[in-house]
Design a protein around this motif. Sequence first.
Motif, PDB file in Angstrom:
ATOM      1  N   ARG A  28      45.281 -66.722  13.640  1.00 19.57           N
ATOM      2  CA  ARG A  28      44.723 -67.890  13.305  1.00 19.57           C
ATOM      3  C   ARG A  28      43.366 -68.039  14.131  1.00 19.57           C
ATOM      4  N   LEU A  29      42.848 -69.206  14.081  1.00 20.24           N
ATOM      5  CA  LEU A  29      41.502 -69.296  14.853  1.00 20.24           C
ATOM      6  C   LEU A  29      41.711 -69.184  16.213  1.00 20.24           C
ATOM      7  N   ALA A  30      42.717 -69.351  16.926  1.00 16.93           N
ATOM      8  CA  ALA A  30      42.829 -69.429  18.194  1.00 16.93           C
ATOM      9  C   ALA A  30      43.284 -67.982  18.741  1.00 16.93           C
ATOM     10  N   VAL A  31      42.725 -67.046  18.210  1.00 20.24           N
ATOM     11  CA  VAL A  31      43.196 -65.376  18.097  1.00 20.24           C
ATOM     12  C   VAL A  31      43.021 -65.093  19.848  1.00 20.24           C
ATOM     13  N   THR A  32      42.035 -65.691  20.490  1.00 19.32           N
ATOM     14  CA  THR A  32      41.723 -65.046  21.777  1.00 19.32           C
ATOM     15  C   THR A  32      43.132 -65.450  22.652  1.00 19.32           C
ATOM     16  N   MET A  33      44.116 -66.374  22.411  1.00 24.72           N
ATOM     17  CA  MET A  33      45.078 -66.878  23.065  1.00 24.72           C
ATOM     18  C   MET A  33      46.433 -66.206  22.556  1.00 24.72           C
ATOM     19  N   THR A  34      46.715 -66.034  21.136  1.00 26.63           N
ATOM     20  CA  THR A  34      47.745 -65.462  20.535  1.00 26.63           C
ATOM     21  C   THR A  34      47.864 -64.140  20.509  1.00 26.63           C
ATOM     22  N   HIS A  35      46.669 -63.627  20.382  1.00 24.11           N
ATOM     23  CA  HIS A  35      46.619 -61.971  20.062  1.00 24.11           C
ATOM     24  C   HIS A  35      45.580 -61.546  21.341  1.00 24.11           C
ATOM     25  N   PRO A  36      45.706 -61.674  22.557  1.00 26.89           N
ATOM     26  CA  PRO A  36      44.729 -61.101  23.466  1.00 26.89           C
ATOM     27  C   PRO A  36      44.424 -59.865  23.612  1.00 26.89           C
ATOM     28  N   GLU A  37      45.635 -59.039  23.352  1.00 29.24           N
ATOM     29  CA  GLU A  37      45.351 -57.531  23.646  1.00 29.24           C
ATOM     30  C   GLU A  37      44.388 -56.974  22.586  1.00 29.24           C
ATOM     31  N   PRO A  38      44.680 -57.226  21.353  1.00 30.85           N
ATOM     32  CA  PRO A  38      43.284 -56.453  20.412  1.00 30.85           C
ATOM     33  C   PRO A  38      42.037 -57.280  20.482  1.00 30.85           C
ATOM     34  N   VAL A  39      42.179 -58.396  20.742  1.00 29.35           N
ATOM     35  CA  VAL A  39      40.686 -59.165  21.124  1.00 29.35           C
ATOM     36  C   VAL A  39      40.042 -58.495  22.088  1.00 29.35           C
ATOM     37  N   ASN A  40      40.882 -58.481  23.394  1.00 28.60           N
ATOM     38  CA  ASN A  40      40.423 -57.817  24.711  1.00 28.60           C
ATOM     39  C   ASN A  40      39.796 -56.471  24.282  1.00 28.60           C
ATOM     40  N   HIS A  41      40.684 -55.818  23.643  1.00 29.37           N
ATOM     41  CA  HIS A  41      40.542 -54.381  23.372  1.00 29.37           C
ATOM     42  C   HIS A  41      38.924 -54.121  22.708  1.00 29.37           C
ATOM     43  N   ALA A  42      39.006 -54.875  21.772  1.00 25.80           N
ATOM     44  CA  ALA A  42      37.726 -54.860  20.647  1.00 25.80           C
ATOM     45  C   ALA A  42      36.430 -55.390  21.573  1.00 25.80           C
ATOM     46  N   ILE A  43      36.550 -56.435  22.173  1.00 27.97           N
ATOM     47  CA  ILE A  43      35.273 -56.903  23.209  1.00 27.97           C
ATOM     48  C   ILE A  43      34.881 -55.754  24.194  1.00 27.97           C
ATOM     49  N   LYS A  44      36.067 -55.389  24.841  1.00 27.10           N
ATOM     50  CA  LYS A  44      35.769 -54.276  25.931  1.00 27.10           C
ATOM     51  C   LYS A  44      35.018 -53.001  25.365  1.00 27.10           C
ATOM     52  N   GLN A  45      35.687 -52.607  24.060  1.00 34.52           N
ATOM     53  CA  GLN A  45      34.947 -51.226  23.598  1.00 34.52           C
ATOM     54  C   GLN A  45      33.444 -51.715  22.978  1.00 34.52           C
ATOM     55  N   PHE A  46      33.293 -52.818  22.447  1.00 34.67           N
ATOM     56  CA  PHE A  46      32.143 -53.313  21.998  1.00 34.67           C
ATOM     57  C   PHE A  46      30.982 -53.423  23.420  1.00 34.67           C
ATOM     58  N   LEU A  47      31.397 -54.189  24.264  1.00 35.99           N
ATOM     59  CA  LEU A  47      30.408 -54.444  25.516  1.00 35.99           C
ATOM     60  C   LEU A  47      30.247 -52.942  26.088  1.00 35.99           C
ATOM     61  N   ARG A  48      31.160 -52.034  26.338  1.00 39.71           N
ATOM     62  CA  ARG A  48      30.903 -50.855  26.994  1.00 39.71           C
ATOM     63  C   ARG A  48      29.929 -50.168  25.965  1.00 39.71           C
ATOM     64  N   GLY A  49      29.844 -50.054  24.898  1.00 35.34           N
ATOM     65  CA  GLY A  49      28.954 -49.349  23.934  1.00 35.34           C
ATOM     66  C   GLY A  49      27.735 -49.976  24.112  1.00 35.34           C
ATOM     67  N   SER A  50      27.641 -51.290  24.097  1.00 34.49           N
ATOM     68  CA  SER A  50      26.396 -51.931  23.988  1.00 34.49           C
ATOM     69  C   SER A  50      25.669 -51.791  25.629  1.00 34.49           C
ATOM     70  N   VAL A  51      26.552 -51.764  26.589  1.00 37.64           N
ATOM     71  CA  VAL A  51      25.887 -51.565  27.864  1.00 37.64           C
ATOM     72  C   VAL A  51      25.387 -49.927  28.064  1.00 37.64           C
ATOM     73  N   ALA A  52      26.202 -49.270  27.398  1.00 37.63           N
ATOM     74  CA  ALA A  52      25.563 -47.759  27.395  1.00 37.63           C
ATOM     75  C   ALA A  52      24.368 -47.481  26.808  1.00 37.63           C
ATOM     76  N   THR A  53      24.136 -48.263  25.517  1.00 39.54           N
ATOM     77  CA  THR A  53      22.919 -48.024  25.026  1.00 39.54           C
ATOM     78  C   THR A  53      21.743 -48.952  25.590  1.00 39.54           C
ATOM     79  N   GLY A  54      22.181 -49.734  26.529  1.00 32.59           N
ATOM     80  CA  GLY A  54      21.213 -50.679  27.126  1.00 32.59           C
ATOM     81  C   GLY A  54      20.870 -51.913  26.553  1.00 32.59           C
ATOM     82  N   HIS A  55      21.768 -52.335  25.767  1.00 28.05           N
ATOM     83  CA  HIS A  55      21.692 -53.781  25.048  1.00 28.05           C
ATOM     84  C   HIS A  55      21.945 -54.909  25.766  1.00 28.05           C
ATOM     85  N   ALA A  56      22.995 -54.808  26.517  1.00 31.53           N
ATOM     86  CA  ALA A  56      23.921 -55.893  27.166  1.00 31.53           C
ATOM     87  C   ALA A  56      23.336 -56.072  28.553  1.00 31.53           C
ATOM     88  N   ARG A  57      22.287 -55.462  28.809  1.00 37.20           N
ATOM     89  CA  ARG A  57      21.877 -55.552  30.336  1.00 37.20           C
ATOM     90  C   ARG A  57      20.937 -56.854  30.594  1.00 37.20           C
TER      91      ARG A  57
END
Length: 266
Positions: A237-266
């Motif tokens: 549901r809407l509060a997925v950051t609390m109820t499903h932290p593992e898949p949320v955190n995995h998706a965010i971490k992979q996304f941020l690492r990719g963005s940082v690697a390409t220089g976007h998130a600096r």
Amino acid sequence: MPFAPAIDADIHYEDSGGDGPVVLLAHEFLMDRTMFASQMAALAPEFRIVSWDARGHGRTRDQGLPFTYWTAARDALTVLDHLGAERAVFGGTAQGGITALRTALIAPERVSALILISTEAHGPTPEQSTETQKFLDKWYDDSSRRGAANQLAHWLIGDDDWYRAIWTKRWLVRDRDGIEVAATCLLGRESVVGRLPEITCPALVIHATDSGIPDHRAKRLARDLTAATYVEIAGARLAVTMTHPEPVNHAIKQFLRGSVATGHAR
């Protein structure tokens, strides 16, 4: 407690600290910055996670004046200024994602990437407005407020009894009239679907399939953004950051690492 001073409000935020790329996260309606506790624990110190309270919520101090999500977008930039940072990844859940989209539209040079969770670019449908107004009618009525809080817990959280109990208790002791201006903002928001192609930074769209946001709206959000990654989390549901932290955190971490690697998130 850190506050970022705006013209007519003091915006409260929580900062993990560290030297990593700054990630600002904004919460759902009727919740607060603590809904990102799992993200702060999992993503820092690799990333500097900053969660903040919107007007009418949490510890942010405001004058109860009418505002829009464009105001909230400027509040997010105020927090960024207070941190002394030039750019950041902006994100959030539901109304927090609505705010992040507007931040990218008014200050694209300061937004390195977007994290959009259980959110949409559309305005409310007539059905959504009607259901929200029915809920608010119950919320303001002493005899039905507990039932409204239980309804809200089911709507936002689902079957997680632990989180349901915590948030129901919080809602029942808060000022019931304090959400009126924030509710007006939510119900009065306009669509920005037609402006999505203007947003060219990388974006992560996390769609919780039981959030009440239609699948086609979430997929259109990802499709119309210039550079979006789309992830579904089934049964959340809407509060997925609390109820499903593992898949949320995995998706965010992979996304941020990719963005940082390409220089976007600096």
